[in-house]
Each structure stands twice: as structure tokens, then as C-alpha cells.
Design a protein around this motif. Structure first.
Motif, PDB file in Angstrom:
ATOM      1  N   GLN A   1      -3.399   7.655  -6.583  1.00  0.00           N
ATOM      2  CA  GLN A   1      -2.880   6.331  -6.814  1.00  0.00           C
ATOM      3  C   GLN A   1      -3.115   5.572  -5.284  1.00  0.00           C
ATOM      4  OE1 GLN A   1       1.272   7.103  -7.988  1.00  0.00           O
ATOM      5  NE2 GLN A   1       0.389   7.682 -10.091  1.00  0.00           N
ATOM      6  N   CYS A   2      -3.295   6.084  -4.390  1.00  0.00           N
ATOM      7  CA  CYS A   2      -3.193   5.456  -3.203  1.00  0.00           C
ATOM      8  C   CYS A   2      -4.514   5.294  -2.390  1.00  0.00           C
ATOM      9  CB  CYS A   2      -2.271   6.003  -1.839  1.00  0.00           C
ATOM     10  SG  CYS A   2      -2.660   7.767  -1.291  1.00  0.00           S
ATOM     11  N   GLY A   3      -5.535   6.246  -2.645  1.00  0.00           N
ATOM     12  CA  GLY A   3      -6.954   6.206  -2.103  1.00  0.00           C
ATOM     13  C   GLY A   3      -7.194   6.729  -0.533  1.00  0.00           C
ATOM     14  N   ALA A   4      -6.016   7.150   0.120  1.00  0.00           N
ATOM     15  CA  ALA A   4      -6.037   7.628   1.369  1.00  0.00           C
ATOM     16  C   ALA A   4      -6.990   8.773   1.636  1.00  0.00           C
ATOM     17  CB  ALA A   4      -4.660   7.823   1.955  1.00  0.00           C
TER      18      ALA A   4
ATOM     19  N   GLY B   1      -2.095  10.932   0.935  1.00  0.00           N
ATOM     20  CA  GLY B   1      -1.021  10.169   0.960  1.00  0.00           C
ATOM     21  C   GLY B   1       0.136  10.272  -0.180  1.00  0.00           C
ATOM     22  N   CYS B   2      -0.557  10.192  -1.433  1.00  0.00           N
ATOM     23  CA  CYS B   2       0.432  10.172  -2.485  1.00  0.00           C
ATOM     24  C   CYS B   2      -0.020  11.650  -3.244  1.00  0.00           C
ATOM     25  CB  CYS B   2       0.284   9.399  -3.721  1.00  0.00           C
ATOM     26  SG  CYS B   2      -1.578   9.277  -4.334  1.00  0.00           S
ATOM     27  N   ASP B   3      -0.925  12.289  -2.889  1.00  0.00           N
ATOM     28  CA  ASP B   3      -1.212  13.445  -3.577  1.00  0.00           C
ATOM     29  C   ASP B   3      -1.569  13.363  -5.268  1.00  0.00           C
ATOM     30  OD1 ASP B   3      -2.521  16.254  -3.032  1.00  0.00           O
ATOM     31  OD2 ASP B   3      -0.536  17.136  -3.505  1.00  0.00           O
ATOM     32  N   HIS B   4      -1.625  12.024  -5.785  1.00  0.00           N
ATOM     33  CA  HIS B   4      -1.629  11.871  -7.089  1.00  0.00           C
ATOM     34  C   HIS B   4      -2.745  11.024  -7.423  1.00  0.00           C
ATOM     35  CE1 HIS B   4       2.425  13.155  -8.131  1.00  0.00           C
ATOM     36  NE2 HIS B   4       2.271  13.486  -6.820  1.00  0.00           N
TER      37      HIS B   4
ATOM     38  N   ILE C   1     -14.920  -7.995  -3.879  1.00  0.00           N
ATOM     39  CA  ILE C   1     -14.682  -6.909  -2.893  1.00  0.00           C
ATOM     40  C   ILE C   1     -13.115  -6.517  -3.029  1.00  0.00           C
ATOM     41  CG2 ILE C   1     -14.122  -6.227  -0.470  1.00  0.00           C
ATOM     42  CD1 ILE C   1     -16.297  -8.028   0.425  1.00  0.00           C
ATOM     43  N   ARG C   2     -12.197  -7.214  -3.202  1.00  0.00           N
ATOM     44  CA  ARG C   2     -10.918  -7.057  -3.601  1.00  0.00           C
ATOM     45  C   ARG C   2     -10.703  -6.186  -4.900  1.00  0.00           C
ATOM     46  NH1 ARG C   2     -10.063 -12.181  -2.611  1.00  0.00           N
ATOM     47  NH2 ARG C   2      -9.316 -12.782  -0.394  1.00  0.00           N
ATOM     48  N   GLU C   3     -11.354  -6.531  -6.146  1.00  0.00           N
ATOM     49  CA  GLU C   3     -11.451  -5.923  -7.072  1.00  0.00           C
ATOM     50  C   GLU C   3     -12.010  -4.384  -7.130  1.00  0.00           C
ATOM     51  OE1 GLU C   3     -10.899  -4.721 -11.223  1.00  0.00           O
ATOM     52  OE2 GLU C   3      -9.973  -6.605 -10.052  1.00  0.00           O
ATOM     53  N   ARG C   4     -13.011  -4.440  -6.471  1.00  0.00           N
ATOM     54  CA  ARG C   4     -13.745  -3.148  -6.183  1.00  0.00           C
ATOM     55  C   ARG C   4     -13.257  -2.085  -5.325  1.00  0.00           C
ATOM     56  NH1 ARG C   4     -20.233  -3.859  -6.147  1.00  0.00           N
ATOM     57  NH2 ARG C   4     -20.339  -5.457  -7.986  1.00  0.00           N
ATOM     58  N   MET C   5     -12.212  -2.441  -4.528  1.00  0.00           N
ATOM     59  CA  MET C   5     -11.524  -1.741  -3.445  1.00  0.00           C
ATOM     60  C   MET C   5     -10.035  -1.657  -3.896  1.00  0.00           C
ATOM     61  SD  MET C   5     -13.224  -0.771  -1.072  1.00  0.00           S
ATOM     62  CE  MET C   5     -12.253  -0.341   0.192  1.00  0.00           C
ATOM     63  N   SER C   6      -9.819  -2.195  -5.188  1.00  0.00           N
ATOM     64  CA  SER C   6      -8.125  -1.941  -5.643  1.00  0.00           C
ATOM     65  C   SER C   6      -7.517  -0.628  -5.640  1.00  0.00           C
ATOM     66  CB  SER C   6      -8.126  -2.672  -6.783  1.00  0.00           C
ATOM     67  OG  SER C   6      -8.752  -2.003  -7.943  1.00  0.00           O
ATOM     68  N   GLY C   7      -8.253   0.443  -5.560  1.00  0.00           N
ATOM     69  CA  GLY C   7      -7.806   1.689  -5.713  1.00  0.00           C
ATOM     70  C   GLY C   7      -7.473   2.137  -4.160  1.00  0.00           C
ATOM     71  N   ASN C   8      -7.611   1.534  -3.156  1.00  0.00           N
ATOM     72  CA  ASN C   8      -7.261   1.941  -2.044  1.00  0.00           C
ATOM     73  C   ASN C   8      -5.996   0.960  -1.440  1.00  0.00           C
ATOM     74  OD1 ASN C   8     -10.230   2.730  -1.997  1.00  0.00           O
ATOM     75  ND2 ASN C   8      -9.322   3.950  -0.607  1.00  0.00           N
ATOM     76  N   LEU C   9      -4.988   1.595  -1.079  1.00  0.00           N
ATOM     77  CA  LEU C   9      -3.731   0.862  -0.704  1.00  0.00           C
ATOM     78  C   LEU C   9      -3.624   0.939   0.825  1.00  0.00           C
ATOM     79  CD1 LEU C   9      -1.119   2.033  -3.405  1.00  0.00           C
ATOM     80  CD2 LEU C   9      -2.645   0.075  -3.696  1.00  0.00           C
TER      81      LEU C   9
ATOM     82  N   ASP D   1     -21.413  13.119  -3.784  1.00  0.00           N
ATOM     83  CA  ASP D   1     -22.743  12.945  -4.126  1.00  0.00           C
ATOM     84  C   ASP D   1     -23.397  11.632  -4.351  1.00  0.00           C
ATOM     85  OD1 ASP D   1     -23.419  15.953  -4.521  1.00  0.00           O
ATOM     86  OD2 ASP D   1     -22.634  16.007  -6.181  1.00  0.00           O
ATOM     87  N   GLY D   2     -22.747  10.877  -3.473  1.00  0.00           N
ATOM     88  CA  GLY D   2     -23.076   9.421  -3.597  1.00  0.00           C
ATOM     89  C   GLY D   2     -21.985   8.520  -4.025  1.00  0.00           C
ATOM     90  N   ARG D   3     -20.903   9.421  -4.502  1.00  0.00           N
ATOM     91  CA  ARG D   3     -20.094   8.329  -5.516  1.00  0.00           C
ATOM     92  C   ARG D   3     -18.666   8.658  -4.775  1.00  0.00           C
ATOM     93  NH1 ARG D   3     -21.137   6.501 -10.456  1.00  0.00           N
ATOM     94  NH2 ARG D   3     -18.916   6.563 -10.845  1.00  0.00           N
ATOM     95  N   ARG D   4     -17.967   7.480  -4.635  1.00  0.00           N
ATOM     96  CA  ARG D   4     -16.508   7.612  -4.079  1.00  0.00           C
ATOM     97  C   ARG D   4     -15.604   8.300  -4.979  1.00  0.00           C
ATOM     98  NH1 ARG D   4     -14.223   1.714  -4.323  1.00  0.00           N
ATOM     99  NH2 ARG D   4     -15.238   1.020  -5.889  1.00  0.00           N
ATOM    100  N   ALA D   5     -14.817   9.319  -4.564  1.00  0.00           N
ATOM    101  CA  ALA D   5     -13.625  10.082  -5.314  1.00  0.00           C
ATOM    102  C   ALA D   5     -12.581  10.453  -4.481  1.00  0.00           C
ATOM    103  CB  ALA D   5     -14.348  11.359  -5.815  1.00  0.00           C
ATOM    104  N   ASN D   6     -11.329  10.473  -5.217  1.00  0.00           N
ATOM    105  CA  ASN D   6     -10.035  10.890  -4.763  1.00  0.00           C
ATOM    106  C   ASN D   6     -10.221  12.374  -4.357  1.00  0.00           C
ATOM    107  OD1 ASN D   6      -9.130   8.278  -4.579  1.00  0.00           O
ATOM    108  ND2 ASN D   6      -8.290   8.469  -6.397  1.00  0.00           N
ATOM    109  N   ALA D   7     -10.168  12.900  -3.052  1.00  0.00           N
ATOM    110  CA  ALA D   7     -10.338  14.235  -2.889  1.00  0.00           C
ATOM    111  C   ALA D   7      -8.894  15.020  -3.446  1.00  0.00           C
ATOM    112  CB  ALA D   7     -10.384  14.542  -1.258  1.00  0.00           C
ATOM    113  N   CYS D   8      -7.788  14.425  -3.286  1.00  0.00           N
ATOM    114  CA  CYS D   8      -6.693  15.139  -3.848  1.00  0.00           C
ATOM    115  C   CYS D   8      -6.709  15.432  -5.313  1.00  0.00           C
ATOM    116  CB  CYS D   8      -5.324  14.489  -3.734  1.00  0.00           C
ATOM    117  SG  CYS D   8      -5.290  12.713  -4.685  1.00  0.00           S
TER     118      CYS D   8
END
Length: 162
Positions: free
Chosen positions: A43-46, A38-41, A136-144, A52-59
Motif C-alpha cells: 500500500q505504501c510503495g516504499a 513500510g507497510c508490508d501490504h 506524474i501525480r497520477e502515475r506515482m500515486s502508489g508511492n506515499l 523485468d523493466g516494470r515497477r513492482a512492490n517487492a513485499c
């Protein structure tokens, strides 16, 4: 550099440029195009995946930094023909419109449900909070979501939560 990692349960050994992001490795070298650029920075979470069990931005993750790790992408959430409960809930609640952010939303939600403790919206930081829509909104706030499907995303996560 030679690295080894497990992607969606399958061991993989690849030779990567030390500057290559995990997202580029997944998409360009391994053919797993679910995680989106998405943004490659970060910021968007796409591009959200589970490392290893934790969410992360692959970019933002260098491929060499995940050497020896276990990575789960949206392609690895289902078990054969059986969808992950969150995937089923997203369908039932129509929690997507264009679908571009959906893989990142799903991986982020899977990771988020496994995270302990309260978020910034929780008043009492000592108790484990109920998973309210606000939580839920707060915890998911990194995904636009540019389409604005947030109401349906939140209700789908709420239904699929244990």
C-alpha cells in the motif's frame, strides 16, 4: 527452492523458502537494504523495485515467482559514481525529507517513465499525453511520502523526464 535471478546486473543463485517475499530476499539474504519495508501490504510503495523493466512492490512478490527475472533496486540505478538522472534531480530539487520512501519513489519513477500510454487523468485516451504534473501525480500515486515532499518529487521527475 533454488532460484536464479539477476539483481542489479549480477547473476544470483539462492535457496529460498517458497513463502519468502522478494523484499525479504533482497534485504535479509542479499544485503540490499535500499528497498524499505513500510507497510508490508503493498500500500505504501516504499519497497518498489523494477522487475523485468516494470515497477513492482517487492513485499507482494514471492521470491520464487521472480525466478529467472532481472531485478533492479535503487542500488542498481547509478552506474559506478554516475548517478541516474532521477537521482540527480531528486538531490537538486530536495525531493526527500526523511528519505525512507526515496528508494521506492526513485524505482517507481524510473519504471513509470518507461510506461507508455495515458493515465486516468488524461482526457484523450488515444494520444500519448504530455508528462504534466497531474500525469506524474497520477502515475506515482502508489508511492506515499509521509513527510509530504510531493511537490519536489513531482518537479524532480518532470525535470528528469525525457
Amino acid at each position: 527452492m533454488d532460484i536464479t535471478l539477476k539483481v542489479n546486473g549480477t547473476p544470483r543463485a539462492v535457496d529460498v523458502d517458497p513463502r519468502m517475499s522478494l523484499l525479504d530476499l533482497l534485504r535479509e539474504r542479499l544485503g540490499l537494504i535500499g528497498a524499505k519495508k513500510g507497510c508490508d501490504h503493498g500500500q505504501c510503495g516504499a519497497c518498489t523495485v523494477i522487475i523485468d523493466g516494470r515497477r513492482a512492490n517487492a513485499c507482494l512478490a514471492l521470491a520464487v515467482a521472480v525466478d529467472g527475472s532481472e531485478v533492479t533496486t535503487v542500488e542498481g540505478l547509478a552506474e559506478g559514481d554516475d548517478l541516474h538522472p532521477l537521482q540527480e534531480a531528486f538531490i537538486e530539487h530536495d525531493a526527500f525529507q526523511c528519505g525512507y520512501c526515496t528508494p521506492g519513489q526513485l524505482c517507481s519513477a524510473v519504471g513509470m517513465l518507461g510506461e507508455p500510454g495515458p493515465s486516468a487523468v488524461t482526457g484523450d485516451l488515444v494520444v500519448d499525453p504530455d508528462l504534466t504534473p497531474e500525469e506524474i501525480r497520477e502515475r506515482m500515486s502508489g508511492n506515499l511520502c509521509r513527510c509530504g515532499a510531493y511537490v519536489n518529487i513531482v518537479s524532480a521527475i518532470g525535470e528528469a523526464a525525457p
